[in-house]
Design a protein around this motif. Structure first.
Motif, short mmCIF file in Angstrom:
data_model
loop_
_atom_site.label_atom_id
_atom_site.label_comp_id
_atom_site.label_asym_id
_atom_site.label_seq_id
_atom_site.Cartn_x
_atom_site.Cartn_y
_atom_site.Cartn_z
N LYS A 1 11.39 6.74 -8.77
CA LYS A 1 10.90 7.90 -9.53
C LYS A 1 11.86 8.31 -10.64
O LYS A 1 11.49 9.09 -11.53
CB LYS A 1 10.66 9.08 -8.60
CG LYS A 1 9.58 8.85 -7.55
CD LYS A 1 8.21 8.65 -8.18
CE LYS A 1 7.66 9.92 -8.75
NZ LYS A 1 6.29 9.72 -9.31
N THR A 2 13.11 7.82 -10.60
CA THR A 2 14.07 8.18 -11.64
C THR A 2 13.90 7.34 -12.89
O THR A 2 14.51 7.63 -13.92
CB THR A 2 15.52 8.02 -11.13
OG1 THR A 2 15.78 6.64 -10.86
CG2 THR A 2 15.75 8.83 -9.86
N PHE A 3 13.10 6.26 -12.81
CA PHE A 3 12.85 5.46 -14.00
C PHE A 3 12.16 6.32 -15.05
O PHE A 3 11.27 7.10 -14.75
CB PHE A 3 11.93 4.27 -13.67
CG PHE A 3 12.65 3.09 -13.11
CD1 PHE A 3 13.72 2.52 -13.78
CD2 PHE A 3 12.24 2.52 -11.92
CE1 PHE A 3 14.37 1.41 -13.27
CE2 PHE A 3 12.89 1.41 -11.40
CZ PHE A 3 13.96 0.86 -12.08
N ILE B 1 3.02 0.25 -6.58
CA ILE B 1 3.97 1.04 -5.79
C ILE B 1 3.50 2.48 -5.68
O ILE B 1 3.51 3.08 -4.60
CB ILE B 1 5.38 0.96 -6.41
CG1 ILE B 1 5.94 -0.45 -6.26
CG2 ILE B 1 6.31 1.98 -5.75
CD1 ILE B 1 7.24 -0.69 -7.00
N GLU B 2 3.05 3.05 -6.80
CA GLU B 2 2.55 4.43 -6.79
C GLU B 2 1.33 4.55 -5.87
O GLU B 2 1.19 5.52 -5.12
CB GLU B 2 2.18 4.87 -8.20
CG GLU B 2 3.37 5.10 -9.12
CD GLU B 2 4.12 6.38 -8.81
OE1 GLU B 2 3.76 7.08 -7.84
OE2 GLU B 2 5.09 6.67 -9.52
N GLN C 1 -1.06 6.65 -0.89
CA GLN C 1 -1.85 6.48 0.33
C GLN C 1 -1.03 6.83 1.56
O GLN C 1 -1.55 7.42 2.52
CB GLN C 1 -2.33 5.03 0.45
CG GLN C 1 -3.39 4.63 -0.55
CD GLN C 1 -3.90 3.22 -0.32
OE1 GLN C 1 -3.92 2.73 0.81
NE2 GLN C 1 -4.32 2.56 -1.38
N ALA C 2 0.23 6.49 1.54
CA ALA C 2 1.09 6.73 2.70
C ALA C 2 1.39 8.21 2.88
O ALA C 2 1.46 8.71 4.00
CB ALA C 2 2.40 5.96 2.54
N ILE C 3 1.57 8.92 1.76
CA ILE C 3 1.94 10.33 1.83
C ILE C 3 0.73 11.20 2.16
O ILE C 3 0.79 12.12 2.97
CB ILE C 3 2.58 10.77 0.50
CG1 ILE C 3 3.91 10.04 0.29
CG2 ILE C 3 2.82 12.27 0.47
CD1 ILE C 3 4.50 10.21 -1.09
#
Length: 246
Positions: free
Chosen positions: A135-137, A151-152, A157-159
């Motif tokens: 997320k720091t990118f 990845i997002e 989905q996981a959260i």
């Protein structure tokens, strides 16, 4: 070096060679500009190298995290698959009658066709160390990259897993309502087989309805999401491997 160039300029002025002085001054400016451009190029190269190294570290961490997630997902999916088999036997009255003859004071709690089948659940707690780094990118490339989208999607989905909440709520409701049954204290505290409990899990319509609800929430919905999540995890792992090998 500066004193050297200054001395040359002074000599040219003293010799009244104005034309050569201006040519020399222009040449000196060009050399300075070239030096600045070279310095900027080296600095940009260093920054790019640092960014590339950091990117590799982030993707390596995400790979490790998702690999661990995938292993945990496999265990939970297997757990639900085993439950699904047991629940189908209950719903379709295909539990061998001899199974109920084996239940006693000692094994009633672990009896596979008892209430324990619908009073516990499992879920995945995803590892997000790499995702937090990700997320720091803050570059255009990472925002438009197909791997970043995957990845997002995976972590969204996981959260946000509302279907898991349905499983948890069904489980909690079963526990709360079972506690009101006359046989519950014998089952949970006295470790004594109550014949009413045996009749409940063998013949009760209420028990079958609860099994059906649990199967609907846990197997047909939540577990299906877990399977999709694992499939996506494997895709991301392959994409990261390809990226790191470039």
């Amino acid at each position: 070096m500066i004193k050297f160039f200054r001395k040359i300029r002074q000599n040219l002025l003293m010799e009244n060679k104005t034309g050569k002085y201006f040519k020399y001054a222009i040449g000196e400016i060009i050399l300075v500009v070239i030096g600045i451009l070279i310095a900027l190029s080296i600095n940009n190269w260093n920054e790019d190298r640092k960014a590339k190294t950091y990117e590799e570290q982030v993707y390596t961490q995400i790979y490790k995290d998702i690999k661990a997630d995938s292993l945990n997902l496999s265990l939970v999916i297997k757990y639900y698959k085993q439950k699904d088999t047991l629940m189908n036997r209950i719903l379709y009255d295909s539990v061998p009658s001899i199974e109920y003859e084996t239940i006693n004071d000692e094994n009633q709690y672990t009896f596979p066709y008892g209430i324990r089948l619908i009073t516990n659940h499992d879920n995945i707690s995803n590892t997000k160390k790499g995702y937090q780094l990700f997320k720091t990118f803050n570059t255009m490339d990472i925002d438009s990259d197909s791997l970043s989208f995957s990845i997002e999607d995976y972590y969204s989905q996981a959260i946000i897993n509302e279907k898991y909440e349905l499983v948890k709520n069904a489980t909690d409701r079963n526990i709360t309502e079972f506690q009101q049954k006359d046989w519950f204290l014998d089952f949970a505290v006295n470790h004594k087989l109550n014949l009413d409990y045996l009749d409940y899990i063998n013949n009760s319509r209420d028990f079958k309805i609860r099994v059906f609800d649990y199967q609907l929430f846990a197997i047909k919905n939540h577990n299906r999401d877990l399977i999709q999540q694992q499939e996506l995890a494997e895709i991301i792992k392959e994409k990261i491997k390809d990226r790191l090998e470039k």
